[in-house]
Design an enzyme around this catalytic site. Sequence first.
Site, PDB file in Angstrom:
ATOM      1  N   ARG A  42       0.715  -1.379  -0.078  1.00 24.07           N
ATOM      2  CA  ARG A  42       0.068   0.040  -0.024  1.00 24.07           C
ATOM      3  C   ARG A  42       0.935   1.238  -0.031  1.00 24.07           C
ATOM      4  O   ARG A  42       0.359   2.010  -0.551  1.00 24.07           O
ATOM      5  CB  ARG A  42      -0.850   0.214   1.123  1.00 24.07           C
ATOM      6  CG  ARG A  42      -2.137  -1.047   1.024  1.00 24.07           C
ATOM      7  CD  ARG A  42      -3.108  -0.928   2.046  1.00 24.07           C
ATOM      8  NE  ARG A  42      -4.148  -2.015   1.873  1.00 24.07           N
ATOM      9  CZ  ARG A  42      -5.545  -2.052   2.643  1.00 24.07           C
ATOM     10  NH1 ARG A  42      -5.640  -1.214   3.545  1.00 24.07           N
ATOM     11  NH2 ARG A  42      -6.275  -2.962   2.470  1.00 24.07           N
ATOM     12  N   ASP A 152     -14.690   9.962   8.771  1.00 22.46           N
ATOM     13  CA  ASP A 152     -13.772   9.080   8.467  1.00 22.46           C
ATOM     14  C   ASP A 152     -12.403   9.693   8.779  1.00 22.46           C
ATOM     15  O   ASP A 152     -12.029  10.809   8.485  1.00 22.46           O
ATOM     16  CB  ASP A 152     -13.856   8.227   7.049  1.00 22.46           C
ATOM     17  CG  ASP A 152     -13.337   7.005   7.073  1.00 22.46           C
ATOM     18  OD1 ASP A 152     -14.054   5.794   7.228  1.00 22.46           O
ATOM     19  OD2 ASP A 152     -12.109   7.015   6.816  1.00 22.46           O
TER      20      ASP A 152
END
Length: 282
Positions: A42, A152
């Site tokens: 990632r 978030d």
Amino acid sequence: MEILKSFDLEINDELFYLFSDLIYRTSGIKLGIHKKGLLVSRLLKRLTLLGIKDFHCYLKRVKSDNEELVQMLNCISTNTTKFFREKYHFEYLKDRVMPELIQSCRDRTIRIWSAGCSTGEEPYSIAMTVFEALRNMGMDDGTWDIKILATDISTKVLGVAEEGIYELEQLPDTLPGDMITRYFLKGVGKNRGRIKVKDSLKEAIRFRRLNLKDRTYPFKRKFDVIFCRNVMIYFDEDMKQHVLSNFHYYLSSTGYLFLGHSEAMLDREQFTPVYITVYRKR
């Protein structure tokens, strides 16, 4: 492949723990050593984009650059969601919670928080459920003040959520056609097969970045309902307790907390189970 050859793609255990410690301290997300491969895959996108040759240099960058720290957390965050995920929660919200709130709310104000909202499917599903409940009870007269806060840690997913554009196939097959018409616009031409959330639904939702790791949260008003589903599975016990304590504080005196199907309630002294992974503030 020639580009990758110029990068040092290795990350030893010591360096991994430096990254995992930073991620935990800044987000509460706990990464075990078995997640080393995930971390490398990632973060490699960021190294490539920035032209940084190895993970040591990237660690120095995120420690000194708050914006890049946010980008790193965007990469690490897992964002798996869909409309009306765990359908039984929305049925309980519509059939049990909403009638109770409608009966008890003297000022016709309802506040709901979707914590860890990802790309927006959950808060939009909540909003549709609330509006359908009002509609079914003949109270969709525009006099109710419905506000849903959706937060978030990832700015990337919040951008998707605010845009409100999805593939039509992301909607459940069981969603009635009249609901699709009420709450979505269907794409035409090059956008065929896509849907866009109508402004009338968007207006009920505010999307904000928030880190659940923060000591306190910047809210002035209590919430009637909090959804935090499939988020705390990434936290250790201390972080879970921290988040649950804050949820308890920011819930109204009889507020409801919805957790994910695989998340167990640790704090039975502050919350009472009332349904499948649904709890009520004591």
